[in-house]
Design a protein around this motif. Structure first.
Motif, PDB file in Angstrom:
ATOM      1  N   HIS A 189      -3.750   0.997  10.447  1.00 52.95           N
ATOM      2  CA  HIS A 189      -4.423   0.010  10.083  1.00 52.95           C
ATOM      3  C   HIS A 189      -4.016  -1.142  10.603  1.00 52.95           C
ATOM      4  O   HIS A 189      -2.600  -1.633  10.406  1.00 52.95           O
ATOM      5  CB  HIS A 189      -4.740  -0.386   8.643  1.00 52.95           C
ATOM      6  CG  HIS A 189      -5.647   0.788   7.923  1.00 52.95           C
ATOM      7  ND1 HIS A 189      -5.943   1.017   6.563  1.00 52.95           N
ATOM      8  CD2 HIS A 189      -6.489   1.804   8.536  1.00 52.95           C
ATOM      9  CE1 HIS A 189      -6.566   2.016   6.620  1.00 52.95           C
ATOM     10  NE2 HIS A 189      -6.950   2.583   7.659  1.00 52.95           N
TER      11      HIS A 189
ATOM     12  N   SER B 138       0.088   9.255   8.649  1.00 50.64           N
ATOM     13  CA  SER B 138      -0.518   9.840   7.306  1.00 50.64           C
ATOM     14  C   SER B 138      -0.387  11.368   7.328  1.00 50.64           C
ATOM     15  O   SER B 138       0.468  11.938   7.872  1.00 50.64           O
ATOM     16  CB  SER B 138      -1.880   9.049   6.949  1.00 50.64           C
ATOM     17  OG  SER B 138      -2.744   9.725   7.669  1.00 50.64           O
TER      18      SER B 138
ATOM     19  N   LYS C  72       0.668   2.072   2.935  1.00 55.44           N
ATOM     20  CA  LYS C  72       1.163   3.433   2.463  1.00 55.44           C
ATOM     21  C   LYS C  72       1.705   4.178   3.311  1.00 55.44           C
ATOM     22  O   LYS C  72       2.915   4.845   3.225  1.00 55.44           O
ATOM     23  CB  LYS C  72       0.039   3.971   1.567  1.00 55.44           C
ATOM     24  CG  LYS C  72       0.604   5.034   0.601  1.00 55.44           C
ATOM     25  CD  LYS C  72      -0.802   5.262  -0.256  1.00 55.44           C
ATOM     26  CE  LYS C  72      -0.395   6.549  -1.188  1.00 55.44           C
ATOM     27  NZ  LYS C  72      -1.518   7.239  -1.864  1.00 55.44           N
TER      28      LYS C  72
ATOM     29  N   LEU D 108       1.060  -4.555  11.289  1.00 56.71           N
ATOM     30  CA  LEU D 108       1.837  -6.117  11.329  1.00 56.71           C
ATOM     31  C   LEU D 108       2.913  -6.056  10.397  1.00 56.71           C
ATOM     32  O   LEU D 108       3.914  -6.575  10.306  1.00 56.71           O
ATOM     33  CB  LEU D 108       0.905  -7.033  11.610  1.00 56.71           C
ATOM     34  CG  LEU D 108       0.155  -6.939  12.958  1.00 56.71           C
ATOM     35  CD1 LEU D 108      -0.662  -8.310  13.234  1.00 56.71           C
ATOM     36  CD2 LEU D 108       1.003  -6.583  14.166  1.00 56.71           C
TER      37      LEU D 108
ATOM     38  N   GLY E 193      -1.145  -6.822  18.590  1.00 61.34           N
ATOM     39  CA  GLY E 193      -0.642  -7.544  17.551  1.00 61.34           C
ATOM     40  C   GLY E 193       0.796  -7.137  17.433  1.00 61.34           C
ATOM     41  O   GLY E 193       1.333  -8.176  16.963  1.00 61.34           O
TER      42      GLY E 193
ATOM     43  N   ASP F 299      -7.131  -0.089  21.631  1.00 64.81           N
ATOM     44  CA  ASP F 299      -5.715  -0.174  20.863  1.00 64.81           C
ATOM     45  C   ASP F 299      -5.601  -1.658  20.400  1.00 64.81           C
ATOM     46  O   ASP F 299      -5.364  -2.475  21.259  1.00 64.81           O
ATOM     47  CB  ASP F 299      -4.865   0.285  22.109  1.00 64.81           C
ATOM     48  CG  ASP F 299      -3.271   0.143  21.602  1.00 64.81           C
ATOM     49  OD1 ASP F 299      -3.110  -0.023  20.210  1.00 64.81           O
ATOM     50  OD2 ASP F 299      -2.380   0.086  22.338  1.00 64.81           O
ATOM     51  N   VAL F 300      -5.656  -1.652  19.213  1.00 63.08           N
ATOM     52  CA  VAL F 300      -5.444  -3.313  18.601  1.00 63.08           C
ATOM     53  C   VAL F 300      -3.902  -3.456  18.444  1.00 63.08           C
ATOM     54  O   VAL F 300      -3.391  -4.361  18.635  1.00 63.08           O
ATOM     55  CB  VAL F 300      -6.338  -3.370  17.546  1.00 63.08           C
ATOM     56  CG1 VAL F 300      -6.025  -4.553  16.519  1.00 63.08           C
ATOM     57  CG2 VAL F 300      -7.645  -3.374  17.705  1.00 63.08           C
TER      58      VAL F 300
ATOM     59  N   LYS G  98     -12.177  -5.628   4.062  1.00 67.38           N
ATOM     60  CA  LYS G  98     -11.496  -4.292   3.989  1.00 67.38           C
ATOM     61  C   LYS G  98     -10.141  -4.134   4.721  1.00 67.38           C
ATOM     62  O   LYS G  98      -9.902  -4.697   5.695  1.00 67.38           O
ATOM     63  CB  LYS G  98     -12.658  -3.354   4.323  1.00 67.38           C
ATOM     64  CG  LYS G  98     -13.626  -3.220   3.406  1.00 67.38           C
ATOM     65  CD  LYS G  98     -14.654  -2.069   3.734  1.00 67.38           C
ATOM     66  CE  LYS G  98     -15.683  -2.130   2.653  1.00 67.38           C
ATOM     67  NZ  LYS G  98     -16.614  -0.996   2.992  1.00 67.38           N
ATOM     68  N   SER G  99      -9.379  -3.329   4.056  1.00 69.79           N
ATOM     69  CA  SER G  99      -8.082  -2.944   4.723  1.00 69.79           C
ATOM     70  C   SER G  99      -8.189  -2.678   6.168  1.00 69.79           C
ATOM     71  O   SER G  99      -9.151  -1.899   6.444  1.00 69.79           O
ATOM     72  CB  SER G  99      -7.633  -1.950   4.140  1.00 69.79           C
ATOM     73  OG  SER G  99      -6.548  -1.187   4.803  1.00 69.79           O
ATOM     74  N   GLY G 100      -7.479  -3.104   7.069  1.00 71.15           N
ATOM     75  CA  GLY G 100      -7.687  -2.960   8.461  1.00 71.15           C
ATOM     76  C   GLY G 100      -8.427  -3.594   9.172  1.00 71.15           C
ATOM     77  O   GLY G 100      -8.321  -3.562  10.287  1.00 71.15           O
ATOM     78  N   LEU G 101      -8.951  -4.705   8.605  1.00 71.30           N
ATOM     79  CA  LEU G 101      -9.703  -5.770   9.472  1.00 71.30           C
ATOM     80  C   LEU G 101      -8.929  -6.779  10.230  1.00 71.30           C
ATOM     81  O   LEU G 101      -8.416  -7.446   9.440  1.00 71.30           O
ATOM     82  CB  LEU G 101     -11.097  -6.009   8.691  1.00 71.30           C
ATOM     83  CG  LEU G 101     -11.882  -5.101   8.111  1.00 71.30           C
ATOM     84  CD1 LEU G 101     -12.945  -5.833   7.401  1.00 71.30           C
ATOM     85  CD2 LEU G 101     -12.426  -4.207   9.363  1.00 71.30           C
ATOM     86  N   ILE G 102      -8.828  -6.679  11.657  1.00 64.94           N
ATOM     87  CA  ILE G 102      -7.947  -7.542  12.118  1.00 64.94           C
ATOM     88  C   ILE G 102      -8.501  -8.959  12.292  1.00 64.94           C
ATOM     89  O   ILE G 102      -7.593 -10.126  11.684  1.00 64.94           O
ATOM     90  CB  ILE G 102      -7.652  -7.074  13.476  1.00 64.94           C
ATOM     91  CG1 ILE G 102      -6.306  -8.015  14.029  1.00 64.94           C
ATOM     92  CG2 ILE G 102      -8.920  -7.152  14.278  1.00 64.94           C
ATOM     93  CD1 ILE G 102      -5.116  -7.684  13.754  1.00 64.94           C
TER      94      ILE G 102
END
Lengths: 416, 416
Positions: free
Chosen positions: A318, A269, A299, A323, A223, A218-219, A382-386
């Motif tokens: 993501h 989603s 989105k 955040l 965050g 769980d990221v 890419k989208s979602g990379l912390i």
């Protein structure tokens, strides 16, 4: 497989709907939309003022010296210099914290320490460094002073009746000093929102666990805890639940009891397992009023408010999007309703774009960047990379209709 | 009246002496110059990392979909379009949190939810929005995908062995997410310094009191409390004492017992009542090693360290100078010793000077400004007026040898 597509809102329209629904819920119940609390001044750093502050007094309350020196009539020193001093008679000495009981007439002076009250008649102070004693009762002044030199007049800092700080402004260190100067030691502030985080996902495990194959830690909870604190809000609680209607519904109802805002991360989603919308439709009065934002990333975002005005927000799974959307919507609503920073921290940095960059057609695009020697350099990933967000200094914004930004164009970099 | 003049240090030399004396005191006693503590991740926002963080794992640990869609071989979709779909056979469905036990061969695909693990053989994901089911076992894909589209590969976010965060960096929200992603839930951080404030002055009264004529309220304690919190330090205690050798000495000795840094505000110049230097000479081993800075505002500044490495700093009585000098010296030492922000908040804004402005000859000059439409506008007002600082957004710096700045010149505005 029956797939509904998202009907997206712009960020602006989502924020407007959120604001409207939030206010309507509070007004409908006769509730104030925001609670306030009185805090001792020492605990007010970074809080938001819930009242205009007017000074009941002049600050300083008396003419004060800003140096150690001799209070005198400034025009007596006209023409004085290193080689041609002016001689003045010492007629007294000012004690700290007391008002002198004598007056300075032309040709006279009196020792005054830094912060001491000037005697009547004095309108300047010669620094001790520019003076020399001649016997016990005379001083030579070796410099020419202008009117008001080395002193502040009554009311120079704050004048009686002046509004010194406005409702809605964030209290910074100098403001705390200013409030102390007028004797304001209890301050009406807005209570920070209490925010709960529910993280959903059958594949998500607590970070202290070792994930099985196919699972991940769980990221978003962590965050979001950071972001909640950064924005000055309080964390009301955290829960991790599976993608299950009943479990999510129970968790959301429980969270709402102790929160102003309930964040549900993941499950927003339109996949088979995404139950957030169904849950929020069922537990709020008006149901979900935003499902999908024309924002990249971000989105799959859901908004609902209940009868008490509690805000529920389904955030993208993501991490970067979660955040960012939290900040834009909840930080944005707080700013609309309550107030915000007046400082540089809230202002974007001006920079030039280091490379050509494309926007996402039809979506407001947020691009992470680092700021290096005045250049905004996109942090690719890419989208979602912390990790990309951790590396970035800030972000730039491209509007829905913007195709991109050319190398060398001026951009605004907003702080992360 | 016997007046000694101040022998001033530059800001840089004062900071260097402070650093040297601080380290020497700690090394002499065999003490670590900085204590650390392990904190749960949820409490790490804005703390300073006391260890390099290396990832023991690849993140993600498996190839993951970033959308709801069909995992497939990207090259199968070459040439697919709205009018000319590609038909693929559905050979399975990925469940969240599980690793699929089947493989995707050319001509095949499998439903995968956002965050789901890709089956072996799949190297792209078609979004559901670009697909249509034909019967139970076939799907039409209406778009061309490149290799790796809508997915992240194992290790894309963080690769095993990579240093993801460096010792000395401030932990921001995204960093908290990043730490969670690798399962790091206990973090070694530097303990913030505990800082005591002693405000001196026979004319100074507690802000909750009504000052008598000639007295004024204690402004600096509250400004400094704010600044201590802003820099992430802890307030160890506050005292208000008269300009009296014995009282100040007792207060300083008491404060040192519970503090890393003792601030003494006021009494730091060379007036008759300024006892700070005498007290600090007597209670520290090496005595005062800086008395006077070539800084405007902030000339009357005193530095000493005791045998334990406790720092004593006599701050100017003027509120603006007190806040600025505290930040430059104590904030500066912390940054040299421990670390600092990597974010935009620590970077100056670029601006153009709105008007001509003069420096103070022979002194490093700090000028308060507001930032308005890219222009740095000086906030005028005499030294020591707290209202000017409350109005300002930041400051610009003119070096010792600089005569001034011309209108239109580029300047850096540092945040307050």
């Amino acid at each position: 497989m029956d797939i509904k597509l998202l009907e997206v809102d712009t960020l602006e329209s989502a924020l407007e709907k959120l604001h409207k629904n939030y206010l309507a819920a509070h007004e409908g119940k006769g509730l104030s939309s925001q609670r306030v609390e009185k805090l001792p001044l020492s605990e007010c750093y970074n809080k938001v003022l819930a009242e205009d502050i007017m000074s009941p007094e002049n600050i300083p309350a008396f003419n004060r010296s800003t140096v150690d020196g001799y209070a005198l009539c400034a025009k007596d020193t006209q023409g004085a210099s290193e080689s041609l001093p002016v001689f003045l008679d010492i007629v007294g000495e000012v004690k700290m914290g007391e008002v002198p009981d004598f007056t300075i007439n032309p040709g006279q002076c009196a020792y005054v320490p830094t912060g001491g009250a000037l005697p009547d008649g004095a309108d300047g102070v010669a620094m001790v460094e520019h003076c020399q004693l001649f016997g016990p009762a005379q001083v030579a002044v070796y410099s020419s002073l202008s009117f008001g030199h080395n002193m502040v007049f009554q009311g120079d800092d704050v004048s009686r009746g002046q509004t010194i700080l406005k409702k809605g402004s964030i209290i910074e260190p100098a403001d705390m000093g200013l409030l102390a100067s007028i004797g304001k030691t209890e301050i009406l502030t807005y209570k920070p929102w209490k925010i709960s985080i529910i993280s959903t996902g059958d594949e998500i495990v607590n970070p202290s666990c070792t994930p099985n194959p196919g699972q991940m830690r769980d990221v978003n909870t962590y965050g979001l805890i950071g972001e909640i604190k950064r924005l000055g809000f309080d964390v009301a609680g955290c829960r991790l639940v599976r993608d299950d209607y009943k479990m999510l519904k129970d968790a959301a109802i429980e969270a709402a009891k102790v929160s102003d805002v309930v964040l549900i991360s993941g499950g927003s989603s339109k996949g088979k397992k995404d139950v957030t919308e169904e849950v929020l439709d069922d537990i709020t009065s008006g149901g979900v009023f935003v499902h999908g934002l024309a924002v990249k990333p971000g989105k799959p975002t859901i908004l609902a408010t209940d009868e008490q005005g509690i805000i529920f927000i389904g955030l993208p799974g993501h991490p970067v999007a979660a955040l960012l959307i939290f900040r834009l919507l909840i930080g944005g609503l707080w700013e609309m309703e309550i107030g915000g920073s007046k400082g540089l921290g809230a202002m974007p940095h001006k920079a030039k774009m280091a490379v050509n960059i494309a926007a996402s057609p039809g979506r407001k695009t947020f691009q992470l960047v680092t700021l290096e020697k005045g250049l905004a350099v996109p942090v690719l990933g890419k989208s979602g990379l912390i990790a990309t967000m951790s590396k970035a200094h800030g972000y730039i914004v491209m509007d829905v209709n913007q195709e991109g930004i050319n190398r060398g164009e001026e951009v605004e970099v907003w702080p992360l």
